[in-house]
Design a protein around this motif. Structure first.
Motif, mmCIF file in Angstrom:
data_model
loop_
_atom_site.group_PDB
_atom_site.id
_atom_site.type_symbol
_atom_site.label_atom_id
_atom_site.label_comp_id
_atom_site.label_asym_id
_atom_site.label_seq_id
_atom_site.Cartn_x
_atom_site.Cartn_y
_atom_site.Cartn_z
ATOM 1 N N THR A 1 43.566 28.536 31.024
ATOM 2 C CA THR A 1 42.112 28.497 31.044
ATOM 3 C C THR A 1 41.633 27.862 29.748
ATOM 4 O O THR A 1 42.112 28.226 28.668
ATOM 5 N N GLY B 1 35.405 31.513 23.057
ATOM 6 C CA GLY B 1 36.842 31.622 22.962
ATOM 7 C C GLY B 1 37.449 31.625 24.346
ATOM 8 O O GLY B 1 36.772 31.809 25.344
ATOM 9 N N SER B 2 38.717 31.385 24.378
ATOM 10 C CA SER B 2 39.371 31.287 25.673
ATOM 11 C C SER B 2 39.617 32.670 26.224
ATOM 12 O O SER B 2 40.331 33.491 25.645
ATOM 13 N N THR B 3 38.978 32.951 27.320
ATOM 14 C CA THR B 3 39.188 34.233 27.957
ATOM 15 C C THR B 3 39.820 33.972 29.304
ATOM 16 O O THR B 3 39.287 33.229 30.104
ATOM 17 N N SER B 4 40.925 34.592 29.489
ATOM 18 C CA SER B 4 41.581 34.390 30.777
ATOM 19 C C SER B 4 40.969 35.313 31.802
ATOM 20 O O SER B 4 40.223 36.234 31.486
ATOM 21 N N ILE B 5 41.300 35.014 32.994
ATOM 22 C CA ILE B 5 40.703 35.808 34.065
ATOM 23 C C ILE B 5 41.266 37.222 34.096
ATOM 24 O O ILE B 5 40.710 38.138 34.659
ATOM 25 N N PHE B 6 42.399 37.365 33.450
ATOM 26 C CA PHE B 6 43.034 38.678 33.491
ATOM 27 C C PHE B 6 42.401 39.662 32.528
ATOM 28 O O PHE B 6 42.573 40.847 32.659
ATOM 29 N N ASP C 1 38.427 26.980 27.460
ATOM 30 C CA ASP C 1 36.995 27.098 27.212
ATOM 31 C C ASP C 1 36.531 25.800 26.575
ATOM 32 O O ASP C 1 36.930 25.457 25.460
ATOM 33 N N ARG D 1 34.094 27.231 31.473
ATOM 34 C CA ARG D 1 35.544 27.175 31.385
ATOM 35 C C ARG D 1 36.116 26.261 32.462
ATOM 36 O O ARG D 1 35.577 26.136 33.550
ATOM 37 N N GLN E 1 39.733 25.764 34.459
ATOM 38 C CA GLN E 1 41.004 26.405 34.727
ATOM 39 C C GLN E 1 41.930 25.429 35.429
ATOM 40 O O GLN E 1 41.498 24.654 36.284
ATOM 41 N N LEU F 1 47.516 30.345 38.185
ATOM 42 C CA LEU F 1 46.687 29.888 37.071
ATOM 43 C C LEU F 1 47.588 29.495 35.917
ATOM 44 O O LEU F 1 48.395 30.301 35.449
#
Lengths: 990, 317
Positions: B20, A897-902, B22, B299, B301, B17
């Protein structure tokens, strides 16, 4: 195929007669014989016959001339069927031509002629290509020689109907000979003559004739006959206008038919019609010259009298003067001298061509060419005339017989003058034995020349004499001196006889001596061949006779075994006594001559040309410069000239085309870098190889290493071996030694690099130097080197795949070796950082082969040296890396799943999870390994567990294991050594 | 009246950013913008190649046909074709719309590290670990390369094509520039395995990153060094470097999870972009705008000069 119109279209029942002349058919029968009939006539119509029903379309049939049915596929769709009821290709029908062509058997080019596409009808009498005897083109009226044509036309003027042939000429097809075409290209036009263009002056008014033009006066035809006549005429003549010369008209030889006298003309129609006056001069060689000139445009000259005039007619009533009624002939009107009188009439060229111009104008000869053919230029100078000298006159008393002068020994002639002595010597050649003159090089022999040049002596015997035994040599010497003595005598027949007898005597003596020394020779051969092992390169003297060669080889074999009566055993008992004795002689001689140990002959002769290919290697012409310099430059950050090198490089033609770029080297066949051939085993190749080249390396260390790296099956075999450690050690030693040798080669003085004259000698020298350096280690080293260092790689792989197996022989490794290993490690590390090119050679060579061994290797190699946190690889991605690696795909598995860096906490969690997983992976991995190792039953459990713990420590430490290993250096075990080697290897692959 | 020129904008850097993505195709080995920068390609270690929209972050197409992880990809100038190379030693030419393999070219002896179209997409150039660059003809049906450039003594790690010039970086520590028009090969010795090479946008300079943790800007014609950029970490992995779209900055991936961005002229570090914890494996700079793609693990970005509007962002996510 067939071009008949479909008959269904017309409603006739037969294929022919569609276009037949039906008018003829219905006309009366008498005329039928006169016509040529095509096809079958229709049945005559009868008046009271009821009209026939037209045959419906589908019932109409077509037959060919033999009555066979032909079927249509439909007029518009297909035409005829293929053969008789579609029998083409079947047994009954004809076979269609097939085209077959393969790589081995190329089909010959079949040129289709028009006849191939014609039907039979076309060849018949009225077809388009009749195959019957007809008038050939030459004899038909279609084509004729143009000049002939003109002559005919001229004659036709004189004929009864003027312009008889003109019509024919009009419709004649234009077909020109190549000569005419060429002439036309050069600017020639029909009607002109061939030759230099000429200047002409306007024609003098012919006032003397008293003829005055009436009506529209034609312009004076200047191009008529004033070519070089009227030289003294001073009328206007433009300087730059030239004219083509007049055409030469061949004289038409008409047989004299009538009974009239010579020169008699009956009724000249042209004269009659145009009213030309009577000729003033009769030229016997130019009959009808008047008419001819009329044809060329001069017809209108002269008085226009009208009416018919001629010798046979009188004067009409309307004519005033009748003085010409009776023709009077006078001798003054005849030529009394041949030629010369009327030079410019344009009809030269018949028997004796008149000169075109004066001799001084020779150079302008070519100027008449209006256009010069493309690609040609006019020569500026006339070709020099060759003066041919007559052969010298032979003296009167010369007799063509050569007598050889008797040889005279100059040395014996004491009181002779030096000039005479010199003359004698040159006349006699080489017979005199005297001191060589230093002056001319032809007087020097090879030894002296060599001494002058400062070359080394050739190995092996310098002359054939040295191959002989001393006593033989002596005998030969005696023979020679005796013969020379005899030859000094004046050649009387008696002395010659004596010489002959002496020679025969000596020969018999020699034979006897040979017979007596036969045994001796055999022994010598035995001594020479005894104990010799090499058979590969032995010379085959009797190659043309295989059985004899076989016998000879048998003899040699027995000689090698030290058999005393080898000769007798190897000879064929089936042969006659004489043959056997001869063969015996031959064998013994051959075995002595080609004795293996004293490489007499091999040192004297060079190899055949065809083997050169194997020994030479294509090396790119432009070698890269010294790497050390560049490294220094890089360290000093002096990029630019020092680090830049530019080579000539040839792109492929197609590549240029695809890039829309003109070919930089049009016409050059080479692609890529220009290559040259070099000796494969030359020192210079080695030098460059160790430094830079990898591909051209001799089949020594790196190549075999490359092989082993990818040779999976061998690796598997290797796993079954039980002491990989010793293997490894030897391999490591091996490697270090090869490195040493490399460096030693590198350390050669640079002067060797420049001296290209004797590379082989240098190679030997360097080898000797090496030997001197390494002293007593040499032998061992040689052994090691001869073994392919494949073992090294094998060892690494085998041990890395199951490294615990190596620890089985852990105790055996003694201190000495460890120290050695350490040193080697250091050396290699240095090498690694300083000379990446050498290490890259290894990696690239390994890279050239496929990466099939990816599964067999473990992550150990990478984990030992990589400083990556998440360095556990899942088992499918375990791979031997060459060059810069790809980062591990660790988190990709864990995080979905899309996990942001935050969202850091989440990620940390996941990473934890992933770590756990990694551990699991590791464990599974180990489990697998254990399973694997169970196959090898010889391993001890204890060691395994020790190892396991060690491994875990090393892996769990997130730092690079290089430092780890450094820390553990105190208890260096074989396993540790393994690791180090591995790390080094993998580092080298960068 | 002549107006003064508008003050030149300060060069912007992709600090923010944007999103992101995936990619769900294992580790992303390479990420590449297409020719106009509206789409990007991601090369996955699960043997797939995926085409994405940059602005939306949506998957447009997945291309599968490789036998091992995809290592590099490139799009043709007209967006009609893609090429990709893989560890399975093949180079594949794809049809973008159908996703079908147009050509699968075998010939390399090792895994193929990099692939590029030429300007007109008539030739594909692929560099492999076997040390050769092969020029494949996309026009013909031949399966042999037009030419094999085997001058490198070690694996080719990176190559770039601009107009008539081909730049290759090799593990033997040399940057080679093949000039087709002049018929010359220029070799620049760097002394450390090259990981990535680039031409500058103006075509006057070459950029090369090597395993000694340095990025060097060399003058193309003379080979002199114009700048050296250090500070990042590049020791063992094949990571990308690039120049910004206006040649103002030099960017490089790093093994410490950052993207380093130096000023081209001054050589000073102007931005250290924290991408993540792992190695920043690949990146690609937008051909015209200030936009950067980075790939770390699985990922991708997208970074931009300014944060996007929230609604768009919401739409994207």
């Amino acid at each position: 195929m067939q071009s008949r119109p479909p008959s269904g279209y017309f409603g006739f029942s037969n294929s022919f007669g569609l276009l037949c002349n039906t008018n003829n058919m219905v006309s009366d029968s008498d005329s039928e014989e006169d016509f040529v009939n095509y096809g079958t006539p229709l049945e005559p119509l009868e008046e009271d016959e009821p009209l026939k029903k037209p045959i419906p379309l589908h019932e109409q049939t077509v037959k060919d001339e033999k009555g066979r049915y032909q079927r249509f596929h439909g007029a518009f769709t297909g035409g005829f069927s293929a053969g008789y009821f579609n029998t083409v290709g079947s047994k009954e029908g004809w076979a269609p031509s097939t085209f077959k062509s393969s790589r081995q058997q190329k089909a010959e080019k079949h040129n289709a002629r028009p006849e191939d596409f014609m039907d039979e009808e076309d060849f018949s009498e009225h077809g388009i290509a009749p195959r019957e005897i007809t008038t050939s083109q030459e004899f038909s009226s279609s084509r004729r020689d143009a000049v002939q044509e003109k002559a005919r036309a001229v004659n036709a003027q004189a004929a009864l109907i003027p312009g008889d042939t003109l019509l024919e000429e009009l419709i004649a097809p234009a077909r020109l000979s190549i000569g005419v075409e060429l002439l036309r290209k050069m600017g020639w036009k029909e009607g002109q003559g061939v030759g230099p263009r000429v200047k002409r002056k306007a024609r003098r008014q012919q006032t003397d004739r008293g003829a005055r033009p009436y009506g529209c006066a034609l312009p004076p035809a200047g191009s008529e006959d004033s070519e070089d006549g009227d030289d003294d005429d001073e009328e206007f003549a433009p300087e730059n206008v030239t004219f083509a010369p007049k055409d030469v008209i061949p004289i038409d030889f008409n047989p004299k038919e009538g009974v009239q006298g010579l020169g008699y003309r009956g009724l000249d129609p042209s004269l009659a019609l145009l009213g030309g006056g009577a000729s003033e001069h009769i030229n016997l060689f130019r009959p009808q010259s008047e008419s001819r000139s009329q044809l060329f445009g001069g017809a209108q000259r002269g008085s226009r009298r009208g009416g018919v005039a001629g010798q046979a007619f009188g004067v009409g009533a309307l004519e005033d003067d009748d003085e010409d009624v009776y023709h009077r002939d006078s001798m003054s009107r005849y030529d009394t001298v041949l030629g010369g009188e009327e030079p410019g009439d344009g009809l030269y060229g018949w028997t004796a061509p008149q000169q075109y111009k004066k001799k001084g104008e020779k150079n302008k000869d070519a100027a008449y060419l209006g256009k010069i053919l493309e690609g040609f230029t006019l020569a500026q100078k006339p070709p020099e005339e060759k003066t041919i000298f007559p052969p010298p006159d032979l003296p009167r008393d010369y007799r063509p017989v050569h007598r050889f002068r008797p040889p005279v020994d100059v040395s014996t002639l004491a009181g002779v003058s030096p000039a005479l002595a010199e003359a004698l010597r040159t006349s006699r050649g080489h017979m005199v034995k005297e001191e060589p003159q230093q002056g001319g090089r032809h007087q020097l022999d090879s030894d002296q020349r060599r001494a002058l040049l400062g070359e080394d002596t050739l190995q092996g015997p310098s002359s054939v004499m040295e191959l002989l035994r001393p006593e033989d040599r002596e005998r030969l010497q005696n023979l020679r001196t005796s013969s020379s003595v005899s030859s000094t005598k004046p050649p009387t027949p008696i002395s010659q006889e004596a010489l002959r007898s002496a020679v025969t005597l000596a020969g018999s003596l020699a034979a006897k001596a040979a017979g007596s020394s036969d045994l001796k020779q055999q022994e010598e051969a035995l001594a020479a061949w005894r104990g010799v092992q090499t058979t590969s390169q032995s010379f085959k003297p009797f190659e043309k006779n295989p059985s004899k060669q076989a016998r000879y080889e048998m003899y040699l074999n027995q000689l090698k075994q030290g058999d005393k009566d080898a000769l007798e055993q190897s000879l064929d008992p089936g042969l006659t006594e004489w043959e056997r004795s001869r063969e015996r002689d031959e064998f013994v001689r051959a075995s002595i001559l080609y004795r293996p140990s004293s490489s007499f002959l091999s040192s004297r002769f060079t190899r055949g040309k065809h083997e050169e290919d194997e020994d030479s290697v294509e090396v790119s012409r432009d070698e890269e410069g010294d790497v050390d310099d560049k490294q220094a430059a890089v360290q000093m950050k002096m990029f630019g000239k020092l680090t830049r090198e530019t080579f000539e490089w040839h792109p492929d033609k197609l590549l240029c085309k695809r890039f829309n770029v003109p070919d930089p080297y049009p016409g050059s066949g080479t692609v890529g870098m220009p290559k040259v051939k070099r000796d494969k085993f030359s020192v210079f190749n080695f030098l460059t190889v160790t430094e830079t080249r990898d591909t051209s390396a001799p089949p020594k260390a790196p190549e075999s290493g490359k092989k082993s790296r990818w040779d999976v099956s061998e690796q598997k075999e290797e796993k079954k071996k039980d002491d990989p450690l010793s293997e490894l050690l030897s391999a490591a030693r091996n490697q270090s030694e090869t490195k040493q040798t490399n460096t030693s080669i590198l350390a050669l003085p640079s002067s060797t690099n420049t001296n290209h004259q004797t590379p082989d000698d240098r190679a030997e020298e360097s080898a000797e130097q090496e030997k001197a350096k390494e002293g007593d280690q040499e032998e061992e080293e040689e052994e090691e080197e001869s073994r392919p260092p494949m073992d090294l790689f094998k060892a690494i792989f085998a041990s890395s795949s199951d490294e615990k197996s190596s620890s089985s022989s852990e105790g055996e490794s003694d201190e000495e070796e460890e120290v050695k290993e350490k040193k080697e490690d250091e050396v290699q590390a240095q090498n690694l950082f300083k000379i990446p090119s050498s290490s890259s050679a290894v990696s690239s060579s390994s890279a050239t082969s496929s990466s099939t061994t990816t599964t067999t290797t473990t992550s150990n190699t990478t984990s030992s040296q990589q400083t990556v946190v998440t360095s556990t690889k899942n088992s499918t991605h375990e791979e031997e890396e060459f060059g810069p690696k790809l980062p591990p795909p660790s988190a990709a598995l864990a995080t979905r799943g899309s996990t942001s860096i935050f969202s850091l906490p989440e990620k940390e969690k996941s990473s934890k999870r992933s770590k756990d997983k990694k551990h699991k992976n590791k464990k599974q991995h180990k489990h697998k390994k254990e399973k694997k190792k169970k196959k090898h039953k010889k391993h001890k459990h204890k060691v395994k567990q020790q190892k396991k713990s060690k491994k875990e420590t090393s892996e769990s430490s997130s730092e690079g294991s290089e430092e780890d290993s450094d820390g553990e250096e105190k208890h260096v075990s074989s396993e540790e050594l393994l690791k180090r080697l591995k790390s080094i290897k993998s580092q080298q692959t960068w | 009246m002549a107006f003064p020129q508008p003050k030149p904008q300060a060069p912007q850097l992709p600090r923010h950013l944007l999103r992101t993505i995936d990619c769900q195709q294992g580790a992303v080995r390479a990420v590449r913008f297409n020719a106009d920068g509206n789409y990007f390609l991601s090369c996955g270690s699960d043997k797939t190649l995926k085409l994405w929209s940059v602005s939306r972050g949506t998957l447009l197409k997945a291309y599968s046909g490789h036998g091992y992880e995809v290592l590099d990809a490139d799009g043709s100038y007209d967006n009609s074709q893609l090429c990709s190379c893989s560890s399975d030693k093949t180079v594949i030419l794809w049809d973008v719309a159908t996703g079908q393999v147009t050509r699968k070219l075998r010939g390399h002896a090792g895994k193929v590290n990099c692939v590029q179209f030429n300007e007109e997409a008539t030739v594909m150039l692929s560099g492999s670990i076997d040390g050769t660059v092969r020029c494949w003809d996309t026009r013909s049906r031949r399966f042999e390369p037009i030419q094999i450039l085997d001058e490198a003594r070690d694996g080719i790690s990176s190559l770039k094509v601009v107009q008539h010039e081909l730049l290759t970086g090799s593990v033997d520590g040399r940057v080679r520039r093949y000039d087709l028009r002049m018929g010359q090969l220029h070799v620049d010795f760097i002394n450390s395995p090259i990981t990535c090479v680039c031409f500058s946008q103006d075509g006057q300079c070459t950029l090369s990153s090597s395993l000694d943790s340095a990025v060097r800007l060399l003058d193309k014609s003379t080979g002199e060094m114009l700048g050296e950029y250090t500070g990042h970490k590049m020791k063992g992995y094949k990571l990308d470097c690039c120049l910004s779209s206006k040649d103002t900055h030099v960017l490089s991936c790093s093994e410490d999870g950052h993207v380093y961005c130096w000023d081209l002229v001054e050589g000073s570090l102007s931005l250290k972009l924290p991408v993540g914890k792992a190695v920043v494996q690949s990146m690609s700079f937008h051909p015209t705008e200030t936009r950067l793609l980075t790939a770390m693990e699985g990922r991708v970005q997208v970074w931009g000069a300014e944060p996007e509007e929230p609604e768009e962002d919401a739409m994207a996510t």
